[in-house]
Every structure is written in structure tokens, then in C-alpha cells.
Design a protein around this motif. Structure first.
Motif, PDB file in Angstrom:
ATOM      1  N   ILE A  80       0.861  -1.179   0.000  1.00 24.65           N
ATOM      2  CA  ILE A  80       0.000   0.000   0.000  1.00 24.65           C
ATOM      3  C   ILE A  80       0.898   1.230   0.000  1.00 24.65           C
ATOM      4  CG2 ILE A  80      -1.785   1.250   1.288  1.00 24.65           C
ATOM      5  CD1 ILE A  80      -2.662  -1.518   2.366  1.00 24.65           C
ATOM      6  N   GLY A  81       0.595   2.159  -0.900  1.00 22.15           N
ATOM      7  CA  GLY A  81       1.525   3.271  -1.095  1.00 22.15           C
ATOM      8  C   GLY A  81       2.795   2.760  -1.737  1.00 22.15           C
ATOM      9  N   GLU A  82       3.926   3.015  -1.100  1.00 27.44           N
ATOM     10  CA  GLU A  82       5.199   2.527  -1.628  1.00 27.44           C
ATOM     11  C   GLU A  82       5.873   1.504  -0.732  1.00 27.44           C
ATOM     12  OE1 GLU A  82       7.652   5.467  -4.081  1.00 27.44           O
ATOM     13  OE2 GLU A  82       6.703   6.755  -2.561  1.00 27.44           O
ATOM     14  N   THR A  83       5.476   1.460   0.551  1.00 30.35           N
ATOM     15  CA  THR A  83       6.213   0.590   1.471  1.00 30.35           C
ATOM     16  C   THR A  83       5.347  -0.146   2.482  1.00 30.35           C
ATOM     17  OG1 THR A  83       6.575   2.450   2.985  1.00 30.35           O
ATOM     18  CG2 THR A  83       8.294   2.023   1.338  1.00 30.35           C
ATOM     19  N   SER A  84       4.085   0.182   2.629  1.00 31.47           N
ATOM     20  CA  SER A  84       3.288  -0.361   3.735  1.00 31.47           C
ATOM     21  C   SER A  84       2.884  -1.803   3.465  1.00 31.47           C
ATOM     22  CB  SER A  84       2.038   0.492   3.971  1.00 31.47           C
ATOM     23  OG  SER A  84       2.402   1.789   4.367  1.00 31.47           O
ATOM     24  N   GLU A  85       3.367  -2.703   4.310  1.00 34.21           N
ATOM     25  CA  GLU A  85       3.082  -4.128   4.166  1.00 34.21           C
ATOM     26  C   GLU A  85       1.588  -4.386   4.411  1.00 34.21           C
ATOM     27  OE1 GLU A  85       2.887  -7.823   3.404  1.00 34.21           O
ATOM     28  OE2 GLU A  85       4.832  -6.814   3.168  1.00 34.21           O
ATOM     29  N   PRO A  86       0.905  -5.019   3.463  1.00 36.46           N
ATOM     30  CA  PRO A  86      -0.548  -5.171   3.619  1.00 36.46           C
ATOM     31  C   PRO A  86      -0.990  -6.459   4.295  1.00 36.46           C
ATOM     32  CG  PRO A  86       0.098  -5.843   1.426  1.00 36.46           C
ATOM     33  CD  PRO A  86       1.369  -5.438   2.133  1.00 36.46           C
ATOM     34  N   LYS A  87      -0.058  -7.318   4.723  1.00 30.38           N
ATOM     35  CA  LYS A  87      -0.457  -8.649   5.174  1.00 30.38           C
ATOM     36  C   LYS A  87      -0.191  -8.853   6.669  1.00 30.38           C
ATOM     37  CE  LYS A  87      -0.115 -10.838   0.663  1.00 30.38           C
ATOM     38  NZ  LYS A  87       0.416 -11.968  -0.140  1.00 30.38           N
ATOM     39  N   LEU A  93      -3.577  -2.681   8.610  1.00 24.48           N
ATOM     40  CA  LEU A  93      -4.835  -3.189   8.046  1.00 24.48           C
ATOM     41  C   LEU A  93      -6.012  -2.374   8.537  1.00 24.48           C
ATOM     42  CD1 LEU A  93      -2.745  -5.591   7.703  1.00 24.48           C
ATOM     43  CD2 LEU A  93      -4.745  -7.075   7.656  1.00 24.48           C
ATOM     44  N   ALA A  94      -5.974  -1.980   9.824  1.00 26.03           N
ATOM     45  CA  ALA A  94      -7.055  -1.153  10.361  1.00 26.03           C
ATOM     46  C   ALA A  94      -7.114   0.196   9.650  1.00 26.03           C
ATOM     47  CB  ALA A  94      -6.874  -0.968  11.866  1.00 26.03           C
ATOM     48  N   ARG A  95      -5.962   0.798   9.364  1.00 25.25           N
ATOM     49  CA  ARG A  95      -5.948   2.078   8.651  1.00 25.25           C
ATOM     50  C   ARG A  95      -6.531   1.933   7.250  1.00 25.25           C
ATOM     51  NH1 ARG A  95      -0.943   2.789  11.344  1.00 25.25           N
ATOM     52  NH2 ARG A  95       0.204   1.928   9.571  1.00 25.25           N
ATOM     53  N   THR A  96      -6.262   0.797   6.611  1.00 32.17           N
ATOM     54  CA  THR A  96      -6.824   0.569   5.278  1.00 32.17           C
ATOM     55  C   THR A  96      -8.339   0.535   5.337  1.00 32.17           C
ATOM     56  OG1 THR A  96      -4.856  -0.692   4.662  1.00 32.17           O
ATOM     57  CG2 THR A  96      -6.788  -0.958   3.270  1.00 32.17           C
ATOM     58  N   LEU A  97      -8.890  -0.091   6.375  1.00 31.16           N
ATOM     59  CA  LEU A  97     -10.346  -0.095   6.531  1.00 31.16           C
ATOM     60  C   LEU A  97     -10.862   1.327   6.738  1.00 31.16           C
ATOM     61  CD1 LEU A  97     -11.040  -3.228   8.767  1.00 31.16           C
ATOM     62  CD2 LEU A  97     -11.397  -2.982   6.319  1.00 31.16           C
ATOM     63  N   GLU A  98     -10.149   2.119   7.514  1.00 27.96           N
ATOM     64  CA  GLU A  98     -10.555   3.501   7.743  1.00 27.96           C
ATOM     65  C   GLU A  98     -10.609   4.285   6.434  1.00 27.96           C
ATOM     66  OE1 GLU A  98      -7.711   5.095  10.411  1.00 27.96           O
ATOM     67  OE2 GLU A  98      -8.476   4.006  12.166  1.00 27.96           O
ATOM     68  N   ASN A  99      -9.750   3.930   5.504  1.00 32.47           N
ATOM     69  CA  ASN A  99      -9.657   4.631   4.222  1.00 32.47           C
ATOM     70  C   ASN A  99     -10.480   3.959   3.128  1.00 32.47           C
ATOM     71  OD1 ASN A  99      -7.880   6.612   5.228  1.00 32.47           O
ATOM     72  ND2 ASN A  99      -6.144   5.206   5.007  1.00 32.47           N
ATOM     73  N   THR A 148     -10.356  -2.731   1.846  1.00 34.75           N
ATOM     74  CA  THR A 148     -10.946  -4.019   2.199  1.00 34.75           C
ATOM     75  C   THR A 148      -9.880  -4.912   2.827  1.00 34.75           C
ATOM     76  OG1 THR A 148     -10.493  -4.886  -0.012  1.00 34.75           O
ATOM     77  CG2 THR A 148     -12.684  -3.937   0.362  1.00 34.75           C
ATOM     78  N   VAL A 149     -10.346  -5.954   3.493  1.00 36.99           N
ATOM     79  CA  VAL A 149      -9.451  -6.958   4.058  1.00 36.99           C
ATOM     80  C   VAL A 149      -9.975  -8.333   3.670  1.00 36.99           C
ATOM     81  CG1 VAL A 149      -8.523  -7.997   6.157  1.00 36.99           C
ATOM     82  CG2 VAL A 149      -8.724  -5.513   5.994  1.00 36.99           C
ATOM     83  N   SER A 150      -9.083  -9.178   3.196  1.00 30.30           N
ATOM     84  CA  SER A 150      -9.458 -10.552   2.854  1.00 30.30           C
ATOM     85  C   SER A 150      -8.736 -11.524   3.777  1.00 30.30           C
ATOM     86  CB  SER A 150      -9.124 -10.867   1.394  1.00 30.30           C
ATOM     87  OG  SER A 150      -7.735 -10.763   1.168  1.00 30.30           O
ATOM     88  N   ALA A 190      -5.070  -9.946   4.459  1.00 34.34           N
ATOM     89  CA  ALA A 190      -4.416  -9.022   3.539  1.00 34.34           C
ATOM     90  C   ALA A 190      -5.338  -7.842   3.297  1.00 34.34           C
ATOM     91  CB  ALA A 190      -4.075  -9.705   2.218  1.00 34.34           C
ATOM     92  N   ALA A 191      -4.791  -6.647   3.430  1.00 36.98           N
ATOM     93  CA  ALA A 191      -5.543  -5.424   3.162  1.00 36.98           C
ATOM     94  C   ALA A 191      -5.339  -4.994   1.718  1.00 36.98           C
ATOM     95  CB  ALA A 191      -5.096  -4.320   4.111  1.00 36.98           C
ATOM     96  N   GLN A 192      -6.397  -4.449   1.138  1.00 41.18           N
ATOM     97  CA  GLN A 192      -6.297  -3.881  -0.207  1.00 41.18           C
ATOM     98  C   GLN A 192      -6.836  -2.460  -0.164  1.00 41.18           C
ATOM     99  OE1 GLN A 192      -8.595  -6.746   0.038  1.00 41.18           O
ATOM    100  NE2 GLN A 192      -6.841  -8.159   0.037  1.00 41.18           N
ATOM    101  N   PRO A 193      -6.114  -1.504  -0.744  1.00 45.28           N
ATOM    102  CA  PRO A 193      -6.643  -0.139  -0.795  1.00 45.28           C
ATOM    103  C   PRO A 193      -7.906  -0.080  -1.649  1.00 45.28           C
ATOM    104  CG  PRO A 193      -4.702  -0.346  -2.180  1.00 45.28           C
ATOM    105  CD  PRO A 193      -4.818  -1.634  -1.417  1.00 45.28           C
ATOM    106  N   HIS A 194      -8.628   1.049  -1.525  1.00 51.04           N
ATOM    107  CA  HIS A 194      -9.901   1.184  -2.249  1.00 51.04           C
ATOM    108  C   HIS A 194      -9.711   0.945  -3.741  1.00 51.04           C
ATOM    109  CE1 HIS A 194     -13.992   2.515  -2.947  1.00 51.04           C
ATOM    110  NE2 HIS A 194     -13.560   3.403  -3.836  1.00 51.04           N
ATOM    111  N   THR A 195      -8.643   1.524  -4.288  1.00 47.91           N
ATOM    112  CA  THR A 195      -8.275   1.228  -5.672  1.00 47.91           C
ATOM    113  C   THR A 195      -7.142   0.216  -5.634  1.00 47.91           C
ATOM    114  OG1 THR A 195      -8.930   3.422  -6.443  1.00 47.91           O
ATOM    115  CG2 THR A 195      -7.375   2.185  -7.821  1.00 47.91           C
ATOM    116  N   HIS A 196      -7.372  -0.931  -6.250  1.00 47.16           N
ATOM    117  CA  HIS A 196      -6.458  -2.067  -6.059  1.00 47.16           C
ATOM    118  C   HIS A 196      -6.300  -2.833  -7.359  1.00 47.16           C
ATOM    119  CE1 HIS A 196      -4.626  -5.655  -4.418  1.00 47.16           C
ATOM    120  NE2 HIS A 196      -5.672  -6.396  -4.721  1.00 47.16           N
TER     121      HIS A 196
END
Length: 754
Positions: A41-48, A138-144, A147-149, A234-240
Motif C-alpha cells: 500500500i503506497g510505496e512501502t506499507s506491508e498489507p499482510k 490493516l485497520a488504517r486501510t479499513l478507515e480509508n 478491504t481486508v481478505s 491481507a488489506a487492499q486499498p480502495h483502488t487495487h
């Protein structure tokens, strides 16, 4: 257009017990299969977030478990009497269920007689429970509004899943991912995840020993169950970027003086593309140099095309050059939303004029069939196990693996890309016991055959494998499965495979039992055929086509490396003189034996039947080139020599080097020449013999034989091919092949006695 396999996935808010015996239901709420590309997510944020580690577990009889009301999935369910188990891991290896080994039979044979798709009444269910707090990222991704799978990368045999008491989904085919969207379950569980990332959540899984899927999974292996591969969020940003499908073709110049060319085409599917402005793509070589880049406007379907590129190094097992594609999804504010990275190997694999070619050259598979197995962990193998297996292959001149008989862990494919191994990627299917009983074959009785109720599940299995593994250059061939007879279902699988991938060939051996279905395989593939039988095919063709061979030939299983075997392997490697003979795969890679602690505190390797398991095929599980503790068996040396790409013929005045590599010369190797006098080295020198790929050359050698003849009964003149430089899988000086000749000495036996 939506995929037919994906259309068959059930969508449900509550679980149904009927799914266990309904072959038309193989998944509920499972996300569509997609590529296993890496992203941040972004350039460095680990999504898992890994959910591996210690879980709670309790074993129940299936008749005592109600998955529809699922009281055991409640957050406040009392699980204090549950035991502990490590995930990944097997219930059997942890002592919760008994080990069972059978080859052709089903494990319930002789105990119960269910008729497919029904299952035995003596069916165990493992209730797994784990509590976790959602990682802050992952929580921040939900705030934005992301999604989380939740993904189960390996689970046998069928799983029902709940999060905070809410039904999440159902999955079969435990050798490809079962991924579920748990966004709403996280938000609506005990504590709002977006507001309170430290809130504790409760994950519950009911893992069934048997389901209708068991009829499709009659592989020759230990019947092991549980959550045996990693479990992760695993978190996915809104646009993924949902999926990436690559074509990285390499074209060798057909005219002297022209340049070889490569071309990259990539299709990206984005979720919510309107929130992104541009897609920035960069291709770099192994040194980080940019070799191609582009920027384009973002829409739902992104097509990348590099055009023709020169000065690109091709990928092969001999020289596994990889490039890195980086794709950045850029928002309207200029911020990077997501960064995708994918390793790429440029290569072209085709069947041309009846011959399989890699980058235009005829290939010979020097292969083995490999189960994922470890004596202590079963199929829950580690990255270290996989790396050890790759190194063994490279050191023993094995250039190909068939993933018998299921897709392997994703990391295995990464290693094969990096180190250079060719793969036949095999669908998770074997139904041997449905059409063979008491050594009598009735292929027309096989499941799935032409039974329409099984088609969706079988097509889904190959779809899930192909979508996940498509981008790996190491995968050259797709396989429909193993020893499952034939029928219309295989035609559906074959058509589906070529709809997704019109380029790679499709393999299936089972059509030899029902020749009317020869059209389901692009390769003539047989098991354990004698060398003279193969030679007849190469000269005359198959029973269905007697006017000469129509398809390239491989032995998808041969040699059967049990006990003191592999002694006549040279009869098969001699067939390489036929262009349409393209090698084979030795059964199999590693002994399947389980390290067991005995009452006296010692341990030993145990085979089928050692656990009171009946039916059993006993030590038939011990037929590997490696022993179960991963030490090489003696027969591995025979394989290493016969599989060597460089052949060395030695005489008293020369060394003849035949380089069967397709792409690399022998210039980087060193050749050590030695004289052995009665087995003891007495002279040595090092030479460089530079022979181009596909060529042979003779080199004069001035052996100082006369200096040593008088004091020996026998002299051995030896030339050893060794690595000139250290590489990832062996040190400098590691021997890959050798050649010898024997010269009589002047010393007689009488001299030795005197």
C-alpha cells in the motif's frame, strides 16, 4: 465475461451441511482466483498479517457438529478444554488423528462403502479457533475505505469459516487459496475495527476430514488433514490491482546479424479505477537498470505493451535471468495508492512441428515427480525445505519438476523462477480408486468421467491453479491432474485451460486408458512404459494414429525410484536421439516416511501400516531419490550422471565434450583431469574446454600415463566437469559430471603379492 468456474461459486449468509456431499458446491463466498503478484500500500506499507502460530483445536465426529447454527463459532464459546496445534500443520502429525497411507484405494475402503459423492459416516471435524487483533496497517486501510481478505493457502479437505460468529464462507480444493472478503465481518464484529484496531476478533474454522472433494483427491500419499499452509489477512486499498496477467515472449533471430527481441504484454484489472489517475510502469534488469517504462491514464482494464525490445537476456533453467516489473497506481492528488512488483522471465515455450521448444530450441525434461513432504511436518513444509529441494535438483542435474499431484506452495514457484527449474503445474485431482480395484481397470467407471455434476469443481480447480501461477516463467505446461481416467469433464478442463492460456501446452496422461479422449492433451504422456514401447511410438505413433507420432512424448512417471532402482535408466536417456522424445519425470522425489518417537525414546522412520492403518500400501510410500530426512539416496548418483547436460568421453589421447545445453557454452566451467592409480589420485591438471551449446568438440590430452603405469595394476583417466565459480546452489569446484577410461597398468597381481 465472467468465468464459468467463478459463476458456480455459491453466495450465502449461512452455512449448509448439504455442501459436504454436493459436488456442484465447491466454494461459498470465495473471492475469484487471481494472480499471486506482490503489492504494498503506497510505496512501502506491508498489507499482510500472518495468522500462523498456535491455534486451539478440538476433534469431533461430523454427526455431532451443526455447521448451520454453529454454536462453536460464537465469540463467547467456551474453548478452555481445546488442545493446541501449530498452523501450518497437520492434525495427524500433531497426534489428533491417525496417520493413513494408501495409494490407489480410498482410506475408508474395507470399513465403509459410500457411493460418490457421499462420504463415510466416520468423518472427523477439527474445530479450530484463534483470537487476534487487527494490525494497525490493516485497520488504517479499513478507515480509508479499503478491504481486508482472509486467505487459507492450504486446508484439507473442506472448511467452513466464521469471524466473530459471522459466517464467512466455505472452501474445497485445499491446494489453491480459499480467499474470503472479511471487511464487513471485521467492522461488525466485537469492536469496530476501524475505530479500535486493538479490538480482539475470533476466527473459527470447521475443517472436515472428508467431503465430496475427497473423491477427487485420491493421490498416492499420506492422507493428512488440517490447516497445512499459511493463513493470513491481507488489506487492499480502495483502488487495487486485482490481478495481473503477463506475456513475456522472447524471439530468437532467425537470420544471422539480426537481433533477438523480447516483448512484454501485461493485462491489469483494477478495482475502483476511477479513483486513480495514472499507471506508472517500470521494467528493470537485475542490476536495477531501467530497460523500459511507461505512464498511461488509468481505467478499468490496463494493457501494458513494451514493444519490441533488444538486449534482453532470456530466461531458461540454464540461465534463469529475471527482470522486475514495478507498477505504481497514482491518485488524482499525485500520491501513490499502491505499488505492484512482479518478477519476469522472458521466454517462449511452444509446440512447433510436433516438438516442444523453449526459445526456439528443442527441450528435454530431465525431471522428477515431487510431493511436498517432510518427515516431521508432512506437507506443511517450510521455505528451508523448499530451498533444500531446489538445491538438490540443481546439484543432480534435474531440470524439471512435475508438481505431483497438486499445485505447490507459492514460494516454490518463486524459487523455480530464481534458480531455474521447469515445471509441469498439476491440478489437484486424482481419482485412481474409482476406476481401478484389485488391479482390474474399468476406466469407464472413473470419476469425474463425463458426469456433469463434477464439471464445475474440476474446471474450478484448474482455473484456480492457472490464475494463481500464470506469471511464473518456470511453469511451462499445465496438467489436468493424474490417474483419473478420462471423459467429457476433461474436455471442459482442456478447453478452459486454452481459453485462459492459448500458448502453454496442456498435459494429461489418463487419455491413454480411453483413446477416444486423446484430444484432451497436447502431449503423448505415459507411465512406466518400457523403452522399447516408447521407441515404437516414436517410430509408428499411437494406437489411434498409426501413421507416425503426432505429439511430443514424455514419461510423466518412470523409473519408480524404490529401493535399489534406476539401474536401466540409460535405456530411456538413449531415446533422446529421437527429436519427439522429450524426457521424463522419475517417480518420485522424496521418500514419504514419518519420523516417529518410540516408547524407549528413540525415533525411527515409519511407513504405511506402522500406525495400524488399514487399508495400507505399506512401504510403497518410500520411492524417492531422497530419503525422508532429505539425504540423497545412492541411486541419485546414477540419475545425476545420466541427466548431465555435458557428456564427457575420455580416451588415452583426447577428451570429447558434448554440450547438450540449449543456451550456455562450457566456457565458464573448469575441467579437472586426473589419473587414478589403483584408485588413488597421482596426477591432476585443470583445463578450460569451451564448447558451444548443442555442439561437440574433441581436445587433445597428453596424459602422462607412462609415468605411473609401472607401479599400478590399473590406471583410470578421468575428466571432471566442475563449476568454475560459486553460484547460489553450489560452491566453485562442485562436480556436475565426469567421464573415465581405464588403462591397464604394468604391475601384475603377482607383483602385488610379492
Amino acid at each position: 465475461m465472467a468465468d464459468t468456474a467463478e459463476l458456480a461459486i455459491v453466495h450465502a449468509t449461512t452455512a449448509s451441511a448439504s455442501w459436504l456431499t454436493d459436488p456442484t458446491v465447491f466454494a461459498a463466498n470465495r473471492k475469484p482466483a487471481h494472480s499471486s503478484h506482490r503489492y504494498v500500500i503506497g510505496e512501502t506499507s506491508e498489507p499482510k498479517q500472518s495468522l500462523d502460530g498456535e491455534w486451539k483445536v478440538r476433534i469431533e465426529q461430523a454427526r455431532n457438529v451443526d455447521v448451520e447454527s454453529a454454536p462453536f463459532a460464537a465469540v463467547d464459546f467456551e474453548d478452555g478444554d481445546f488442545g493446541a496445534i501449530e498452523v501450518p500443520g497437520h492434525l495427524q502429525m500433531a497426534g489428533y488423528l491417525k496417520n493413513k497411507y494408501v495409494n490407489i484405494q480410498y482410506p475408508w475402503d474395507g470399513h465403509e462403502d459410500p457411493q460418490a459423492p457421499n462420504i463415510p459416516e466416520n468423518n472427523h471435524v477439527a474445530i479450530y479457533r484463534r483470537r487476534f487483533a487487527l494490525d494497525a496497517q490493516l485497520a488504517r486501510t479499513l478507515e480509508n475505505d479499503g478491504t481486508v481478505s482472509l486467505t487459507f493457502h492450504g486446508a484439507a479437505t473442506a472448511i467452513y469459516v466464521w469471524l466473530d460468529g459471522t459466517f464467512v464462507g466455505y472452501g474445497e480444493d485445499g491446494f489453491t487459496p480459499s480467499e474470503f472478503d472479511v471487511t464487513e465481518a471485521l467492522r461488525n464484529g466485537n469492536g469496530n475495527a476501524a475505530d479500535s484496531p486493538e479490538a480482539e476478533h475470533t476466527l473459527t474454522v470447521a475443517c472436515y476430514e472428508y467431503s465430496s472433494a475427497s473423491w477427487l483427491e485420491d493421490q498416492d500419499f499420506w492422507r493428512l488433514h488440517g490447516l497445512f499452509r499459511t493463513v493470513e489477512l491481507a488489506a487492499q486499498p480502495h483502488t487495487h490491482v486485482e490481478t495481473v496477467q503477463l506475456e513475456a515472449d522472447y524471439t530468437a533471430a532467425d537470420t544471422a546479424g539480426k537481433a533477438d527481441t523480447a516483448e512484454l504484454n501485461a493485462a491489469l484489472t483494477l478495482r475502483n479505477p476511477a479513483d486513480a489517475m495514472t499507471i506508472e510502469s517500470t521494467l528493470r534488469d537485475g542490476d536495477g537498470n531501467v530497460v523500459w517504462e511507461s505512464t498511461q491514464a488509468c481505467n478499468g482494464e490496463i494493457a501494458l505493451n513494451s514493444g519490441k525490445m533488444t538486449n534482453i537476456a532470456p530466461w531458461s533453467a540454464e540461465s534463469p535471468t529475471l527482470y522486475t516489473l514495478t507498477v505504481r497506481v497514482v491518485g488524482h492528488d499525485g500520491a501513490i495508492i499502491e505499488t505492484v512488483t512482479q518478477k519476469i522471465g522472458f521466454r517462449t515455450f511452444r509446440i512447433e512441428n510436433g516438438i516442444m521448444t523453449l526459445n526456439g530450441k528443442r527441450i528435454v525434461f530431465k525431471g522428477a515427480d515431487r510431493h511436498e513432504f517432510d518427515a516431521k511436518r508432512g506437507r506443511a513444509i517450510t521455505r528451508e525445505d523448499m530451498l533444500s529441494d531446489v538445491v538438490f535438483c540443481k546439484r543432480h542435474n534435474i531440470n524439471a519438476i512435475r508438481t505431483s499431484h497438486y499445485p505447490n506452495q507459492e514460494y516454490w514457484y518463486d524459487l523455480c523462477d530464481e534458480y531455474g527449474l521447469y515445471l509441469i503445474d498439476e491440478t489437484n485431482m486424482e481419482t485412481h480408486g474409482t476406476w481401478v480395484a484389485n488391479n482390474v481397470e474399468r476406466p469407464e467407471d472413473g470419476i469425474p468421467g463425463s458426469r456433469p455434476e463434477w464439471e464445475g469443481a474440476c474446471v474450478d480447480r484448474i482455473n484456480s491453479m492457472m490464475r494463481r501461477d500464470y506469471n511464473h516463467p518456470s511453469v511451462l505446461i499445465w496438467s489436468l491432474g493424474n490417474e483419473s481416467s478420462a471423459g467429457e469433464v476433461f474436455r471442459a478442463m482442456y478447453r478452459h485451460a486454452h481459453t485462459i492460456d492459448p500458448n502453454r501446452p496442456v498435459h494429461y496422461e489418463g487419455s491413454v486408458h480411453m483413446r477416444e479422449f486423446e484430444d484432451v492433451t497436447d502431449i503423448e504422456s505415459r507411465m512406466y512404459a518400457h523403452a522399447d514401447e516408447i521407441e515404437r511410438y516414436l517410430n509408428d505413433g499411437s494406437p489411434a494414429h498409426t501413421d507416425g507420432p503426432k505429439k511430443p512424448y514424455i514419461s510423466c512417471e518412470y523409473m519408480h525410484a524404490m529401493g535399489n532402482s534406476c539401474g536401466n535408466m540409460d535405456e530411456y536417456t538413449a531415446l533422446e536421439r529421437y527429436p519427439m522424445y522429450q524426457g521424463g519425470f522419475i517417480w518420485d522425489f522424496i521418500d514419504q516416511a514419518i519420523e516417529t518417537k518410540l516408547p524407549d525414546g528413540t525415533t525411527r522412520m515409519c511407513y504405511g501400516g506402522d500406525f495400524g492403518d488399514r487399508p495400507s500400501d505399506y512401504e510403497f510410500s518410500g520411492d524417492g531419490l531422497l530419503f525422508a530426512d532429505r539425504t540423497p539416496s545412492p541411486k541419485a548418483q546414477e540419475v545425476k550422471q545420466l541427466y548431465a547436460n555435458v557428456k564427457i568421453a575420455v580416451s588415452v589421447d583426447e577428451a570429447r565434450i558434448t554440450n547438450d545445453n540449449l543456451f550456455v557454452s562450457t566456457g565458464d566451467y573448469r575441467f579437472v583431469l586426473r589419473i587414478l592409480a589403483d584408485g588413488k589420485p597421482v596426477w591432476s591438471t585443470t583445463r578450460r574446454f569451451d564448447v558451444a551449446a548443442g555442439e561437440s568438440a574433441s581436445f587433445e590430452v597428453d596424459w602422462p600415463v607412462d609415468d605411473y603405469r609401472s607401479n599400478a595394476e590399473e590406471l583410470v583417466l578421468e575428466v571432471s566437469q566442475q563449476l568454475g565459480n560459486a553460484c547460489d546452489w553450489a560452491p566453485a569446484g562442485y562436480e556436475l559430471a565426469f567421464g573415465q577410461c581405464v588403462v591397464a597398468g604394468a604391475k601384475t597381481t603377482a607383483d602385488a603379492v610379492d
